[in-house]
Design an enzyme around this catalytic site. Structure first.
Site, PDB file in Angstrom:
ATOM      1  CB  ILE A  22       5.546  23.280 -11.043  1.00  0.00           C
ATOM      2  CG1 ILE A  22       5.264  24.222  -9.862  1.00  0.00           C
ATOM      3  CG2 ILE A  22       6.462  23.952 -12.056  1.00  0.00           C
ATOM      4  CD1 ILE A  22       6.484  24.528  -8.994  1.00  0.00           C
TER       5      ILE A  22
ATOM      6  CG  ASN B 189       8.444  19.926 -12.501  1.00  0.00           C
ATOM      7  OD1 ASN B 189       8.393  20.995 -11.897  1.00  0.00           O
ATOM      8  ND2 ASN B 189       7.535  18.953 -12.331  1.00  0.00           N
TER       9      ASN B 189
ATOM     10  CE1 TYR C 144      12.836  20.402  -2.779  1.00  0.00           C
ATOM     11  CE2 TYR C 144      13.099  22.493  -1.647  1.00  0.00           C
ATOM     12  CZ  TYR C 144      12.603  21.763  -2.704  1.00  0.00           C
ATOM     13  OH  TYR C 144      11.871  22.385  -3.684  1.00  0.00           O
TER      14      TYR C 144
ATOM     15  CE  LYS D 128      14.326  21.031  -5.846  1.00  0.00           C
ATOM     16  NZ  LYS D 128      13.860  20.637  -7.197  1.00  0.00           N
TER      17      LYS D 128
ATOM     18  CB  THR E 210       2.076  22.535  -6.200  1.00  0.00           C
ATOM     19  OG1 THR E 210       3.173  22.421  -5.277  1.00  0.00           O
ATOM     20  CG2 THR E 210       2.428  23.487  -7.321  1.00  0.00           C
TER      21      THR E 210
HETATM   22  P1  NAP Z   1       4.179  18.195  -6.647  1.00  0.00           P
HETATM   23  O1  NAP Z   1       2.840  18.733  -6.992  1.00  0.00           O
HETATM   24  O2  NAP Z   1       4.345  17.415  -5.382  1.00  0.00           O
HETATM   25  O3  NAP Z   1       4.710  17.342  -7.879  1.00  0.00           O
HETATM   26  C1  NAP Z   1       5.913  16.640  -7.818  1.00  0.00           C
HETATM   27  C2  NAP Z   1       6.033  15.804  -9.070  1.00  0.00           C
HETATM   28  O4  NAP Z   1       7.258  15.086  -9.029  1.00  0.00           O
HETATM   29  C3  NAP Z   1       4.904  14.824  -9.215  1.00  0.00           C
HETATM   30  O5  NAP Z   1       4.404  14.890 -10.524  1.00  0.00           O
HETATM   31  C4  NAP Z   1       5.573  13.484  -8.949  1.00  0.00           C
HETATM   32  O6  NAP Z   1       4.991  12.502  -9.785  1.00  0.00           O
HETATM   33  C5  NAP Z   1       7.008  13.745  -9.369  1.00  0.00           C
HETATM   34  N1  NAP Z   1       7.967  12.881  -8.688  1.00  0.00           N
HETATM   35  C6  NAP Z   1       8.300  12.905  -7.371  1.00  0.00           C
HETATM   36  N2  NAP Z   1       9.201  11.950  -7.113  1.00  0.00           N
HETATM   37  C7  NAP Z   1       9.439  11.303  -8.277  1.00  0.00           C
HETATM   38  C8  NAP Z   1      10.269  10.233  -8.646  1.00  0.00           C
HETATM   39  N3  NAP Z   1      11.067   9.598  -7.750  1.00  0.00           N
HETATM   40  N4  NAP Z   1      10.273   9.823  -9.935  1.00  0.00           N
HETATM   41  C9  NAP Z   1       9.485  10.430 -10.848  1.00  0.00           C
HETATM   42  N5  NAP Z   1       8.687  11.469 -10.556  1.00  0.00           N
HETATM   43  C10 NAP Z   1       8.655  11.895  -9.279  1.00  0.00           C
HETATM   44  O7  NAP Z   1       5.259  19.356  -6.544  1.00  0.00           O
HETATM   45  P2  NAP Z   1       5.476  20.726  -7.342  1.00  0.00           P
HETATM   46  O8  NAP Z   1       5.290  21.808  -6.350  1.00  0.00           O
HETATM   47  O9  NAP Z   1       4.752  20.740  -8.622  1.00  0.00           O
HETATM   48  O10 NAP Z   1       7.056  20.595  -7.573  1.00  0.00           O
HETATM   49  C11 NAP Z   1       7.659  20.507  -8.838  1.00  0.00           C
HETATM   50  C12 NAP Z   1       9.107  20.936  -8.700  1.00  0.00           C
HETATM   51  O11 NAP Z   1       9.144  22.302  -8.265  1.00  0.00           O
HETATM   52  C13 NAP Z   1       9.908  20.140  -7.666  1.00  0.00           C
HETATM   53  O12 NAP Z   1      11.208  19.891  -8.151  1.00  0.00           O
HETATM   54  C14 NAP Z   1       9.965  21.079  -6.476  1.00  0.00           C
HETATM   55  O13 NAP Z   1      11.098  20.855  -5.669  1.00  0.00           O
HETATM   56  C15 NAP Z   1      10.032  22.421  -7.182  1.00  0.00           C
HETATM   57  N6  NAP Z   1       9.614  23.542  -6.337  1.00  0.00           N
HETATM   58  C16 NAP Z   1       8.350  23.599  -5.819  1.00  0.00           C
HETATM   59  C17 NAP Z   1       8.011  24.680  -5.015  1.00  0.00           C
HETATM   60  C18 NAP Z   1       6.652  24.819  -4.387  1.00  0.00           C
HETATM   61  O14 NAP Z   1       6.495  25.632  -3.477  1.00  0.00           O
HETATM   62  N7  NAP Z   1       5.630  24.093  -4.840  1.00  0.00           N
HETATM   63  C19 NAP Z   1       8.948  25.687  -4.737  1.00  0.00           C
HETATM   64  C20 NAP Z   1      10.218  25.569  -5.291  1.00  0.00           C
HETATM   65  C21 NAP Z   1      10.548  24.501  -6.088  1.00  0.00           C
HETATM   66  P3  NAP Z   1       4.607  11.021  -9.305  1.00  0.00           P
HETATM   67  O15 NAP Z   1       3.973  11.153  -7.968  1.00  0.00           O
HETATM   68  O16 NAP Z   1       3.736  10.533 -10.423  1.00  0.00           O
HETATM   69  O17 NAP Z   1       5.896  10.299  -9.277  1.00  0.00           O
END
Ligand code: NAP
Length: 267
Positions: free
Chosen positions: A22, A97, A162, A166, A197
């Site tokens: 995202i 994010n 989680y 949130k 994702t």
């Molecule tokens: P993703 O593809 O797993 O990406 C997560 C990102 O967060 C990665 O770029 C990772 O980068 C970074 N990250 C994780 N821990 C970190 C840390 N300690 N310090 C710095 N960066 C960190 O997940 P996504 O689905 O895009 O999720 C993005 C956001 O959307 C999250 O907050 C998630 O909770 C929220 N969300 C996702 C969904 C879903 O279904 N996908 C639904 C609701 C909400 P590095 O690995 O480079 O650190």
């Protein structure tokens, strides 16, 4: 080089977790609106690759760069924000994010997992916001958008840490929105449902491993929670974030907006 002419040109957005998923979609969208964008994450290789791809589509005058930090670590966050400001000027849009979603039944949620969920998802948002807000207040203009989740609005089983984190992000959003309301800074949350994702890929693998269902069945199970019977796309979340960043969205603050096909209806 002439400056870009989009609605966010001349502004600097920092997107945490911008290297993939995202966050990468949000970075691409804000860039298309003319903003300079800094990606923040831990994985320099992934960040560098995304920066390369974004530079190919960047409008003239928009700078794309990255900084590395663990958002749960205060010193690392402070260093990264200082470097970002040096590269592209003060951050005027912060997109919190970055996040992690690890599942476990409540009684198997040990203190370390609980703490990690709070540290990354909630304290990380707090630390990055503390690092970015002073420059926004100085400028009298800023946008903070927290990528929370539908798990910040309703409960889901097997993700208590989680979900608690949130819900906390949404509480922080509402409280800070009131503190900054008269200062030109808006603070909002977008709340995606299951979005296509790595997080969903991992959730599917988890369901397959624990229940013996096929990958197709596991994906269908997640998609079925969405009344539109599909997974949300990262670009749809990015569009909502970009809208909240527009100058024309100045009256919208303290909101938590689901991007979830009708799964959650905010009262
Ligand atoms: P993703 O593809 O797993 O990406 C997560 C990102 O967060 C990665 O770029 C990772 O980068 C970074 N990250 C994780 N821990 C970190 C840390 N300690 N310090 C710095 N960066 C960190 O997940 P996504 O689905 O895009 O999720 C993005 C956001 O959307 C999250 O907050 C998630 O909770 C929220 N969300 C996702 C969904 C879903 O279904 N996908 C639904 C609701 C909400 P590095 O690995 O480079 O650190």
């Amino acid at each position: 080089m002439t400056g870009s002419t989009g609605s966010l040109s001349g502004r600097h957005a920092l997107v945490t977790g911008g290297g993939r998923g995202i966050g990468a979609a949000i970075a691409r969208r804000l860039l298309a609106d003319g903003a300079s964008v800094t990606l923040l994450g831990r994985d320099a290789g992934a960040l560098q690759a995304t920066v390369q791809a974004l530079r190919e589509v960047a409008p003239a005058g928009a700078v794309v760069s990255f900084v590395t930090a663990d958002i749960a670590d205060a010193d690392s966050v402070a260093r990264a924000f200082a470097a970002a400001a040096e590269q592209s000027g003060p951050v005027s849009m912060l997109i919190n994010n970055a996040g992690q979603a690890h599942s476990a039944p409540f009684l198997k949620t040990n203190a370390a997992l609980w703490q990690r969920m709070l540290d990354v998802n909630l304290t990380g948002t707090f630390l990055c916001t503390q690092a970015a807000l002073p420059a926004m207040l100085d400028a009298g203009w800023g946008r903070i958008v927290n990528v929370a989740s539908t798990a910040g609005l309703i409960g889901y089983g097997y993700v208590s840490g989680y979900c608690a984190a949130k819900h906390g992000v949404i509480g922080l959003t509402r409280a800070l929105a009131l503190e900054t309301a008269a200062k030109g800074v808006t603070v909002n949350a977008v709340c995606p449902g299951y979005t296509e994702t790595d997080i969903v890929r991992d959730a599917v693998a988890n369901i397959v491993g624990k229940t013996g269902r096929t990958e197709t069945e596991a994906r269908a199970e997640l998609a079925a929670r969405n009344p539109q019977r599909r997974l949300v796309q990262p670009e749809e979340v990015a569009d909502a974030v970009a809208w909240l960043c527009q100058p024309s969205a100045a009256a919208i603050t303290g909101q938590a907006i689901p991007v979830a096909g009708g799964e959650v209806m905010a009262g």
